[in-house]
Every structure is written in C-alpha cells, then in structure tokens.
Design a protein around this motif. Structure first.
Motif, PDB file in Angstrom:
ATOM      1  N   ARG A  69       0.832  -1.194   0.000  1.00 19.11           N
ATOM      2  CA  ARG A  69       0.000   0.000   0.000  1.00 19.11           C
ATOM      3  C   ARG A  69       0.876   1.257   0.000  1.00 19.11           C
ATOM      4  O   ARG A  69       0.524   2.257  -0.614  1.00 19.11           O
ATOM      5  CB  ARG A  69      -0.902   0.000   1.218  1.00 19.11           C
ATOM      6  N   LEU A  70       2.012   1.207   0.704  1.00 20.58           N
ATOM      7  CA  LEU A  70       2.943   2.334   0.701  1.00 20.58           C
ATOM      8  C   LEU A  70       3.477   2.578  -0.705  1.00 20.58           C
ATOM      9  O   LEU A  70       3.535   3.723  -1.161  1.00 20.58           O
ATOM     10  CB  LEU A  70       4.099   2.086   1.672  1.00 20.58           C
ATOM     11  N   LEU A  71       3.845   1.515  -1.401  1.00 18.50           N
ATOM     12  CA  LEU A  71       4.319   1.662  -2.777  1.00 18.50           C
ATOM     13  C   LEU A  71       3.215   2.193  -3.686  1.00 18.50           C
ATOM     14  O   LEU A  71       3.475   3.011  -4.576  1.00 18.50           O
ATOM     15  CB  LEU A  71       4.830   0.319  -3.309  1.00 18.50           C
ATOM     16  N   LEU A  72       1.982   1.741  -3.461  1.00 18.75           N
ATOM     17  CA  LEU A  72       0.856   2.254  -4.228  1.00 18.75           C
ATOM     18  C   LEU A  72       0.682   3.748  -3.988  1.00 18.75           C
ATOM     19  O   LEU A  72       0.503   4.521  -4.932  1.00 18.75           O
ATOM     20  CB  LEU A  72      -0.432   1.515  -3.845  1.00 18.75           C
ATOM     21  N   PHE A  73       0.768   4.173  -2.740  1.00 18.18           N
ATOM     22  CA  PHE A  73       0.605   5.588  -2.418  1.00 18.18           C
ATOM     23  C   PHE A  73       1.742   6.420  -2.988  1.00 18.18           C
ATOM     24  O   PHE A  73       1.518   7.555  -3.421  1.00 18.18           O
ATOM     25  CB  PHE A  73       0.485   5.793  -0.908  1.00 18.18           C
ATOM     26  N   PHE A  74       2.960   5.894  -2.987  1.00 18.37           N
ATOM     27  CA  PHE A  74       4.079   6.605  -3.615  1.00 18.37           C
ATOM     28  C   PHE A  74       3.802   6.823  -5.108  1.00 18.37           C
ATOM     29  O   PHE A  74       3.956   7.925  -5.626  1.00 18.37           O
ATOM     30  CB  PHE A  74       5.393   5.841  -3.462  1.00 18.37           C
ATOM     31  N   GLY A  75       3.394   5.758  -5.788  1.00 18.40           N
ATOM     32  CA  GLY A  75       3.131   5.865  -7.218  1.00 18.40           C
ATOM     33  C   GLY A  75       1.979   6.805  -7.534  1.00 18.40           C
ATOM     34  O   GLY A  75       2.061   7.624  -8.444  1.00 18.40           O
ATOM     35  N   LEU A  76       0.908   6.692  -6.764  1.00 13.59           N
ATOM     36  CA  LEU A  76      -0.244   7.567  -6.982  1.00 13.59           C
ATOM     37  C   LEU A  76       0.112   9.026  -6.727  1.00 13.59           C
ATOM     38  O   LEU A  76      -0.313   9.920  -7.458  1.00 13.59           O
ATOM     39  CB  LEU A  76      -1.405   7.154  -6.080  1.00 13.59           C
ATOM     40  N   SER A  77       0.890   9.259  -5.695  1.00 15.58           N
ATOM     41  CA  SER A  77       1.259  10.624  -5.354  1.00 15.58           C
ATOM     42  C   SER A  77       2.159  11.246  -6.418  1.00 15.58           C
ATOM     43  O   SER A  77       1.975  12.407  -6.788  1.00 15.58           O
ATOM     44  CB  SER A  77       1.945  10.650  -3.988  1.00 15.58           C
ATOM     45  N   ILE A  78       3.110  10.473  -6.903  1.00 13.62           N
ATOM     46  CA  ILE A  78       4.000  10.984  -7.958  1.00 13.62           C
ATOM     47  C   ILE A  78       3.208  11.251  -9.236  1.00 13.62           C
ATOM     48  O   ILE A  78       3.380  12.286  -9.883  1.00 13.62           O
ATOM     49  CB  ILE A  78       5.158   9.999  -8.205  1.00 13.62           C
TER      50      ILE A  78
END
Length: 92
Positions: A30-39
């Motif tokens: 989920r952290l990786l998902l949030f990083f990608g979505l945020s970028i």
C-alpha cells in the motif's frame, strides 16, 4: 525544468504519499501504491498548471500548489478504487 527541480518535486510527492500512508494505514504494498499515486498526481497537477497557466505556490519553476492538489486528488481517488471488493461468486 532542471534536474534539481524534478528531484525536489519527486521528494515532495513521496512525502505526500508517506504522510497519506501514515494517516490511512496499510502494508508495504500500500505504501508503494501511495508513492506511485502521489508521484502521478503531482506530475499531472504540475502539467495541468503549466498547460492552463495557473500559478499557485510557485517555487522557482515548480508549481507546488497545483502539484499538491493533483497529488491529493489522485491519492484519494486511487485509494478509494483500491478498496473496492470484487465478489468471486456468480449471480446466475
């Protein structure tokens, strides 16, 4: 845009993703998902701001305001879409 501006934009976007993960919780994926979505959202906000000529919280050539708005919108929409539960059984 210069390389330091792009790197600073990535750092700010990843901080938004980490803060959103801290608030909403979840595991490592989920952290990786949030990083990608945020970028993705930060880049879209930056591009829309440049395209429309909207200047909100400019920091050099980085449109920090529009990037932040884009990041937040994509984070909320992406997290909402990722929580949809798909039923495996047939209704027939």
């Amino acid at each position: 845009m210069t390389l330091p501006t792009i790197i600073f934009g990535l750092v700010v976007a990843m901080l938004y993703g980490a803060l959103y993960h801290f608030i909403r919780g979840g595991g490592g994926w989920r952290l990786l998902l949030f990083f990608g979505l945020s970028i993705l959202g930060f880049a879209l906000g930056q591009l829309i701001g440049m395209w429309q000529g909207w200047a909100f919280l400019m920091l050099g050539s980085l449109n920090l305001g529009m990037g932040s708005v884009g990041s937040l919108l994509v984070l909320v929409a992406g997290e909402w879409l990722s929580r949809i539960d798909v039923k495996k059984e047939s209704g027939v």
